[in-house]
Every structure is written in structure tokens, then in C-alpha cells.
Design a protein around this motif. Structure first.
Motif, short mmCIF file in Angstrom:
data_model
loop_
_atom_site.label_atom_id
_atom_site.label_comp_id
_atom_site.label_asym_id
_atom_site.label_seq_id
_atom_site.Cartn_x
_atom_site.Cartn_y
_atom_site.Cartn_z
N VAL A 1 0.77 -1.15 -0.03
CA VAL A 1 -0.02 0.03 0.00
C VAL A 1 0.75 1.23 0.02
CG1 VAL A 1 -1.77 1.25 1.18
CG2 VAL A 1 -1.79 -1.23 1.24
N GLN A 2 0.61 2.14 -0.79
CA GLN A 2 1.36 3.31 -0.93
C GLN A 2 0.11 4.58 -1.04
OE1 GLN A 2 4.11 3.21 -4.09
NE2 GLN A 2 5.74 3.49 -2.45
N LEU A 3 0.53 5.66 -0.30
CA LEU A 3 -0.26 6.87 -0.34
C LEU A 3 0.81 8.01 -0.72
CD1 LEU A 3 -2.50 6.37 2.83
CD2 LEU A 3 -3.17 5.72 0.46
N VAL A 4 0.22 8.76 -1.52
CA VAL A 4 1.31 9.93 -1.91
C VAL A 4 0.47 11.19 -2.11
CG1 VAL A 4 2.85 10.69 -3.94
CG2 VAL A 4 2.70 8.28 -3.39
N GLU A 5 0.90 11.95 -1.27
CA GLU A 5 0.14 13.35 -1.23
C GLU A 5 0.66 14.32 -2.01
OE1 GLU A 5 0.10 11.65 3.39
OE2 GLU A 5 1.32 11.92 1.80
N SER A 6 0.13 15.15 -2.55
CA SER A 6 0.70 16.43 -3.34
C SER A 6 -0.33 17.57 -3.32
CB SER A 6 0.73 15.87 -4.85
OG SER A 6 -0.37 15.55 -5.54
N ILE B 1 2.17 19.89 8.19
CA ILE B 1 2.19 18.78 7.43
C ILE B 1 0.96 18.08 7.31
CG2 ILE B 1 3.58 16.51 6.62
CD1 ILE B 1 5.93 17.92 8.25
N TYR B 2 0.67 17.91 6.14
CA TYR B 2 -0.70 17.23 5.86
C TYR B 2 -0.62 15.86 5.43
CZ TYR B 2 -3.38 21.43 6.79
OH TYR B 2 -3.69 22.64 7.46
N TYR B 3 -1.24 14.85 5.98
CA TYR B 3 -1.15 13.50 5.69
C TYR B 3 -2.32 12.77 5.19
CZ TYR B 3 3.11 13.90 8.29
OH TYR B 3 4.58 14.37 8.89
N CYS B 4 -2.43 12.00 4.38
CA CYS B 4 -3.78 11.32 4.40
C CYS B 4 -3.64 9.85 4.77
CB CYS B 4 -4.13 11.28 2.95
SG CYS B 4 -3.05 10.12 1.62
N GLY C 1 0.60 8.23 4.13
CA GLY C 1 1.37 8.78 3.11
C GLY C 1 2.58 9.39 3.90
N GLN C 2 3.48 10.06 3.12
CA GLN C 2 4.53 10.75 3.40
C GLN C 2 4.61 12.20 3.98
OE1 GLN C 2 4.10 10.74 0.22
NE2 GLN C 2 4.24 12.86 -0.36
N GLY C 3 3.33 12.68 3.57
CA GLY C 3 3.00 14.03 4.05
C GLY C 3 3.23 15.13 2.93
N THR C 4 2.48 16.37 2.94
CA THR C 4 2.70 17.45 1.98
C THR C 4 2.73 18.75 3.03
OG1 THR C 4 2.36 18.48 -0.01
CG2 THR C 4 0.45 17.57 1.26
N GLN C 5 3.88 19.53 2.67
CA GLN C 5 3.57 20.86 3.66
C GLN C 5 2.87 21.76 3.12
OE1 GLN C 5 5.81 21.51 6.61
NE2 GLN C 5 4.49 23.41 6.50
N VAL C 6 2.12 22.30 4.03
CA VAL C 6 1.11 23.51 3.77
C VAL C 6 1.52 24.75 4.53
CG1 VAL C 6 -1.09 24.56 3.87
CG2 VAL C 6 -0.70 22.22 3.03
N THR C 7 2.19 25.98 4.06
CA THR C 7 2.44 26.99 4.97
C THR C 7 1.59 28.15 4.28
OG1 THR C 7 4.87 25.96 5.01
CG2 THR C 7 4.39 28.51 5.51
N VAL C 8 0.88 28.68 5.69
CA VAL C 8 0.19 29.82 5.18
C VAL C 8 0.79 31.17 5.92
CG1 VAL C 8 -2.27 30.67 5.46
CG2 VAL C 8 -1.97 28.20 5.40
N SER C 9 1.12 31.92 5.07
CA SER C 9 1.87 33.01 5.42
C SER C 9 1.75 34.21 4.48
CB SER C 9 3.31 32.72 5.74
OG SER C 9 3.99 33.91 6.16
N SER C 10 1.67 35.52 4.96
CA SER C 10 1.96 36.71 4.01
C SER C 10 3.31 37.09 3.76
CB SER C 10 1.05 37.65 4.79
OG SER C 10 1.45 37.96 5.94
#
Length: 122
Positions: free
Chosen positions: A2-7, A93-96, A113-122
Motif C-alpha cells: 500500500v502506498q499513499l502519495v500526497e501532493s 504537514i498534511y497526511y492522508c 502517506g509521507q505528507g505534504t507541507q502547507v504553509t500559510v503566511s503573508s
């Protein structure tokens, strides 16, 4: 296997939107519950929301209600997290994750999954 790949993560300004994707292989998501969790800097992982095998949605984090939605495309074996009106506190970091039992079970998931980085900044 099983593999989960976030993007789909990245840098976005407050008030902006992102759509995260999670492509699965080795598992047919139709029969699984799926969820998104996140880990903010210096914090423990936390559940955000989950969709069971019958497409019922459970929100673990009230702060995302009305802003985040989860969906799946069974033909593509892919899960999505649509995030609108993003706030700096959504930075993480968001993971499914998936649950083979077909129902949501918080942080007791089976695959991630391995996760994907979400950065909320001005």
C-alpha cells in the motif's frame, strides 16, 4: 504494497485556497475510510476530517468546518482535501490516512502517506 502519495501543498497567503491530493496504490479506496490529519510545528498530530466507506463525513477539528472538505474519486483511486480561507494556524504537514475497516477511527489508522507541507503566511 500500500502506498499513499500526497501532493498539492505549498505556500499560500491567508485567505487563499489549496487542494491536496492523495493518490493510492495497492488498495482500493472504495472500501476504506479515508482521512486527513496534520502535524503543526511543535505540536502533536491531529485529525482534521474523515470520510467513511459510505461517504459519511466526520469532522475532528471544528476550526475547519465550512472551510475544508474531503472527497474521493474512486475511478482515480484518489482522495482530495479542498482547503479554503486558509489561516496561518493551518500551517502543518498534511497526511492522508486510511482505515481498512471502512469506518473512521481517529488516529488509529492503518496506512499513511509521507505528507505534504502547507504553509500559510503573508
Amino acid at each position: 504494497q500500500v502506498q499513499l502519495v500526497e501532493s498539492g501543498g505549498g505556500l499560500v497567503q491567508p485567505g487563499g485556497s489549496l487542494r491536496l491530493s492523495c493518490a493510492a496504490s495497492g488498495v482500493t479506496l472504495d472500501y476504506y475510510a479515508i482521512a486527513w490529519i496534520r502535524r503543526a510545528p511543535g505540536k502533536e498530530r491531529e485529525g482534521i476530517l474523515c470520510m467513511d466507506m459510505n461517504d459519511n463525513i466526520t469532522y475532528y477539528d471544528d476550526s475547519v468546518k465550512g472551510r475544508f472538505t474531503i472527497s474521493r474519486d474512486n475511478a482515480k483511486n484518489t482522495v482530495y482535501l479542498q482547503m479554503n480561507n486558509l489561516k496561518p494556524e493551518d500551517t502543518a504537514i498534511y497526511y492522508c490516512v486510511t482505515y481498512w475497516r471502512g469506518y473512521c477511527a481517529g488516529l488509529q489508522y492503518d496506512y499513511w502517506g509521507q505528507g505534504t507541507q502547507v504553509t500559510v503566511s503573508s
